[in-house]
Design a protein around this motif. Structure first.
Motif, PDB file in Angstrom:
ATOM      1  N   LEU A  14       0.979  -1.130  -0.018  1.00 48.16           N
ATOM      2  CA  LEU A  14       0.073  -0.095  -0.048  1.00 48.16           C
ATOM      3  C   LEU A  14       0.610   1.186   0.002  1.00 48.16           C
ATOM      4  O   LEU A  14       0.578   2.412  -0.547  1.00 48.16           O
ATOM      5  CB  LEU A  14      -0.862   0.001   1.361  1.00 48.16           C
ATOM      6  CG  LEU A  14      -2.006  -0.855   1.085  1.00 48.16           C
ATOM      7  CD1 LEU A  14      -2.793  -0.811   2.520  1.00 48.16           C
ATOM      8  CD2 LEU A  14      -3.053  -0.360   0.243  1.00 48.16           C
ATOM      9  N   GLY A  15       1.884   1.300   0.811  1.00 51.28           N
ATOM     10  CA  GLY A  15       2.997   2.518   0.726  1.00 51.28           C
ATOM     11  C   GLY A  15       3.276   2.767  -0.525  1.00 51.28           C
ATOM     12  O   GLY A  15       3.716   3.835  -0.892  1.00 51.28           O
ATOM     13  N   LEU A  16       3.948   1.613  -1.107  1.00 51.11           N
ATOM     14  CA  LEU A  16       4.604   1.745  -2.494  1.00 51.11           C
ATOM     15  C   LEU A  16       3.476   2.500  -3.521  1.00 51.11           C
ATOM     16  O   LEU A  16       3.872   3.068  -4.301  1.00 51.11           O
ATOM     17  CB  LEU A  16       5.036   0.513  -3.013  1.00 51.11           C
ATOM     18  CG  LEU A  16       6.396  -0.196  -2.280  1.00 51.11           C
ATOM     19  CD1 LEU A  16       6.759  -1.535  -2.633  1.00 51.11           C
ATOM     20  CD2 LEU A  16       7.706   0.921  -2.620  1.00 51.11           C
ATOM     21  N   LEU A  17       2.416   1.576  -3.401  1.00 54.10           N
ATOM     22  CA  LEU A  17       1.415   2.174  -4.502  1.00 54.10           C
ATOM     23  C   LEU A  17       0.612   3.708  -4.342  1.00 54.10           C
ATOM     24  O   LEU A  17       0.775   4.550  -4.945  1.00 54.10           O
ATOM     25  CB  LEU A  17       0.032   1.122  -4.245  1.00 54.10           C
ATOM     26  CG  LEU A  17      -1.117   1.410  -5.427  1.00 54.10           C
ATOM     27  CD1 LEU A  17      -0.290   1.325  -6.644  1.00 54.10           C
ATOM     28  CD2 LEU A  17      -2.196   0.560  -5.244  1.00 54.10           C
ATOM     29  N   ASP A  18       0.837   4.145  -2.993  1.00 58.10           N
ATOM     30  CA  ASP A  18       0.353   5.445  -2.560  1.00 58.10           C
ATOM     31  C   ASP A  18       1.518   6.409  -3.289  1.00 58.10           C
ATOM     32  O   ASP A  18       1.075   7.511  -3.527  1.00 58.10           O
ATOM     33  CB  ASP A  18       0.485   5.597  -0.979  1.00 58.10           C
ATOM     34  CG  ASP A  18      -1.174   5.083  -0.634  1.00 58.10           C
ATOM     35  OD1 ASP A  18      -2.169   4.860  -1.462  1.00 58.10           O
ATOM     36  OD2 ASP A  18      -1.057   4.773   0.618  1.00 58.10           O
ATOM     37  N   ALA A  19       2.807   6.041  -3.105  1.00 59.89           N
ATOM     38  CA  ALA A  19       3.810   6.770  -3.497  1.00 59.89           C
ATOM     39  C   ALA A  19       3.879   6.924  -5.019  1.00 59.89           C
ATOM     40  O   ALA A  19       4.171   7.910  -5.732  1.00 59.89           O
ATOM     41  CB  ALA A  19       5.160   6.045  -3.132  1.00 59.89           C
ATOM     42  N   TRP A  20       3.430   5.564  -5.733  1.00 63.18           N
ATOM     43  CA  TRP A  20       3.501   5.759  -7.203  1.00 63.18           C
ATOM     44  C   TRP A  20       2.501   6.164  -7.896  1.00 63.18           C
ATOM     45  O   TRP A  20       2.435   7.006  -8.890  1.00 63.18           O
ATOM     46  CB  TRP A  20       3.420   4.086  -7.707  1.00 63.18           C
ATOM     47  CG  TRP A  20       4.764   3.457  -7.324  1.00 63.18           C
ATOM     48  CD1 TRP A  20       5.938   3.857  -7.014  1.00 63.18           C
ATOM     49  CD2 TRP A  20       4.859   2.029  -7.082  1.00 63.18           C
ATOM     50  NE1 TRP A  20       6.940   2.874  -6.781  1.00 63.18           N
ATOM     51  CE2 TRP A  20       6.428   1.723  -6.688  1.00 63.18           C
ATOM     52  CE3 TRP A  20       4.125   0.982  -7.408  1.00 63.18           C
ATOM     53  CZ2 TRP A  20       6.864   0.536  -6.620  1.00 63.18           C
ATOM     54  CZ3 TRP A  20       4.594  -0.299  -6.987  1.00 63.18           C
ATOM     55  CH2 TRP A  20       5.897  -0.684  -6.783  1.00 63.18           C
ATOM     56  N   LEU A  21       1.234   6.047  -7.349  1.00 60.90           N
ATOM     57  CA  LEU A  21      -0.095   6.530  -7.829  1.00 60.90           C
ATOM     58  C   LEU A  21      -0.876   6.907  -6.806  1.00 60.90           C
ATOM     59  O   LEU A  21      -2.185   6.412  -6.404  1.00 60.90           O
ATOM     60  CB  LEU A  21      -0.765   5.058  -8.454  1.00 60.90           C
ATOM     61  CG  LEU A  21      -0.285   4.542  -9.774  1.00 60.90           C
ATOM     62  CD1 LEU A  21      -1.211   3.392 -10.047  1.00 60.90           C
ATOM     63  CD2 LEU A  21       0.093   5.366 -10.851  1.00 60.90           C
ATOM     64  N   PRO A  22      -0.711   8.203  -6.474  1.00 58.47           N
ATOM     65  CA  PRO A  22      -1.412   9.101  -5.229  1.00 58.47           C
ATOM     66  C   PRO A  22      -2.846   9.209  -5.586  1.00 58.47           C
ATOM     67  O   PRO A  22      -3.265   9.560  -6.767  1.00 58.47           O
ATOM     68  CB  PRO A  22      -0.755  10.314  -5.237  1.00 58.47           C
ATOM     69  CG  PRO A  22       0.623  10.200  -5.729  1.00 58.47           C
ATOM     70  CD  PRO A  22       0.393   8.979  -6.973  1.00 58.47           C
ATOM     71  N   GLY A  23      -3.766   8.726  -4.712  1.00 58.61           N
ATOM     72  CA  GLY A  23      -5.133   8.876  -5.069  1.00 58.61           C
ATOM     73  C   GLY A  23      -5.800   7.641  -5.962  1.00 58.61           C
ATOM     74  O   GLY A  23      -6.928   8.087  -6.398  1.00 58.61           O
ATOM     75  N   ALA A  24      -5.053   7.000  -6.264  1.00 58.01           N
ATOM     76  CA  ALA A  24      -5.537   5.724  -6.985  1.00 58.01           C
ATOM     77  C   ALA A  24      -7.019   5.108  -6.574  1.00 58.01           C
ATOM     78  O   ALA A  24      -7.014   4.709  -5.396  1.00 58.01           O
ATOM     79  CB  ALA A  24      -4.664   4.572  -7.008  1.00 58.01           C
ATOM     80  N   GLN A  25      -7.727   4.979  -7.386  1.00 55.28           N
ATOM     81  CA  GLN A  25      -9.240   4.394  -6.830  1.00 55.28           C
ATOM     82  C   GLN A  25      -9.510   3.210  -7.889  1.00 55.28           C
ATOM     83  O   GLN A  25      -9.196   2.838  -8.880  1.00 55.28           O
ATOM     84  CB  GLN A  25     -10.272   5.344  -7.336  1.00 55.28           C
ATOM     85  CG  GLN A  25     -10.127   6.408  -6.673  1.00 55.28           C
ATOM     86  CD  GLN A  25     -10.542   6.400  -4.907  1.00 55.28           C
ATOM     87  OE1 GLN A  25     -11.314   5.499  -4.677  1.00 55.28           O
ATOM     88  NE2 GLN A  25      -9.500   7.149  -4.195  1.00 55.28           N
TER      89      GLN A  25
END
Length: 290
Positions: A14-25
């Motif tokens: 989750l931390g990596l995804l938040d950094a890569w794609l902030p606000g992903a839905q």
């Protein structure tokens, strides 16, 4: 309904995804549910991505990353496969551009010859990149087949004995290995305005070219020689040397039946058991000469 991002991914992922794609839905959860792998379609602003994440001991995601690094350029250069955007192998997570189109499996395109002509041509592009001789491949595959028989399965005892007897007659020919998809069939193709594209590289590896024909041979080609002819036409040749092909059919049947039993997929297990009956009958009618 639980948020798939929060409920299916680890804190590190989750931390990596938040950094890569902030606000992903999350648009849709495409996970099968039979393994640890999570596949999510996500959106950020007007862009759509595929997020694939797995458990720490999962080897399929590692294979997929290797494929992106070494073998996908013939497809990505023509827009026929996903382009990798972010990845962390140790965390077992990757992000690719979303491949547009609808799944071929279950659609009208699954029965159209042009689908298989395109699929054959795409496969030839991947296989044609490189080739290497491997004198140990056949021996390793034989050991793998025997290992499946030693694990839990519901293959009838008489068939197990016949498989073991057949395996003892196999010779260790030198195999020629090429980059393969590993699960080449309509469930891993999408079609968009008549154009076929490729998804899911979790089984990609160096193998003999004919191994990418196996799924089709026991499914879509049955009773549809026109689809098989179209596929051969698109590929440009038929790599299924008879002795090696007989071995492949038997190996695939054993691994399918055993793996499906272990993950609880009764439908796929039944297919594997049918494949094994057919493979043994095929071997009875055309015995291999070592």
């Amino acid at each position: 309904m639980p948020d798939p991002l929060r409920s299916r991914l680890s804190p590190r992922q989750l931390g990596l995804l938040d950094a890569w794609l902030p606000g992903a839905q999350v648009v849709r959860d495409h996970s099968w549910g039979l393994t640890s792998t999570v596949v999510l379609e996500v959106a950020v602003d007007d862009r759509t991505y595929a997020v694939k994440a797995a458990a720490a001991d999962d080897h399929h995601l590692v294979r997929e990353l290797r494929a992106h690094a070494q073998w996908l350029e013939p497809w990505t250069s023509v827009g026929a496969a996903p382009v990798l955007r972010f990845a962390d192998e140790s965390a077992r997570i990757l992000v690719t551009e979303w491949v547009p189109g609808s799944l071929v499996q279950g659609s009208g395109a699954e029965g159209e010859t042009d689908t298989y002509r395109q699929a054959g041509a795409l496969l030839a592009r991947m296989h044609g990149q490189s080739a290497v001789e491997d004198p140990g491949h056949e021996g390793r595959e034989t050991e793998r087949t025997l290992a499946w028989l030693d694990r839990p399965h519901r293959i009838p005892r008489d068939q197990v004995e016949r498989v073991r007897a057949e395996v003892e007659r196999w010779s260790d020919d030198v195999a020629v290995l090429v980059p393969t998809h590993g699960d080449w069939q309509p469930r891993n193709w999408v079609v968009d305005n008549g154009t076929v594209r490729v998804i899911d590289l979790g089984r990609a590896d160096l193998r003999p070219a004919y191994t990418d024909w196996t799924r089709l041979a026991v499914q879509q080609f049955v009773g549809r020689p026109d689809l098989e002819r179209a596929f051969v036409e698109g590929y440009g040749s038929d790599p299924r040397e008879p002795r090696a092909w007989r071995r492949q059919l038997l190996r695939e049947a054993v691994s399918t039946a055993a793996w499906a039993h272990q993950v609880g997929d009764e439908g796929f297990e039944a297919q594997g058991l049918r494949m094994l009956v057919a493979a043994l009958q095929h071997n009875d009618s055309t015995q291999e000469v070592s």
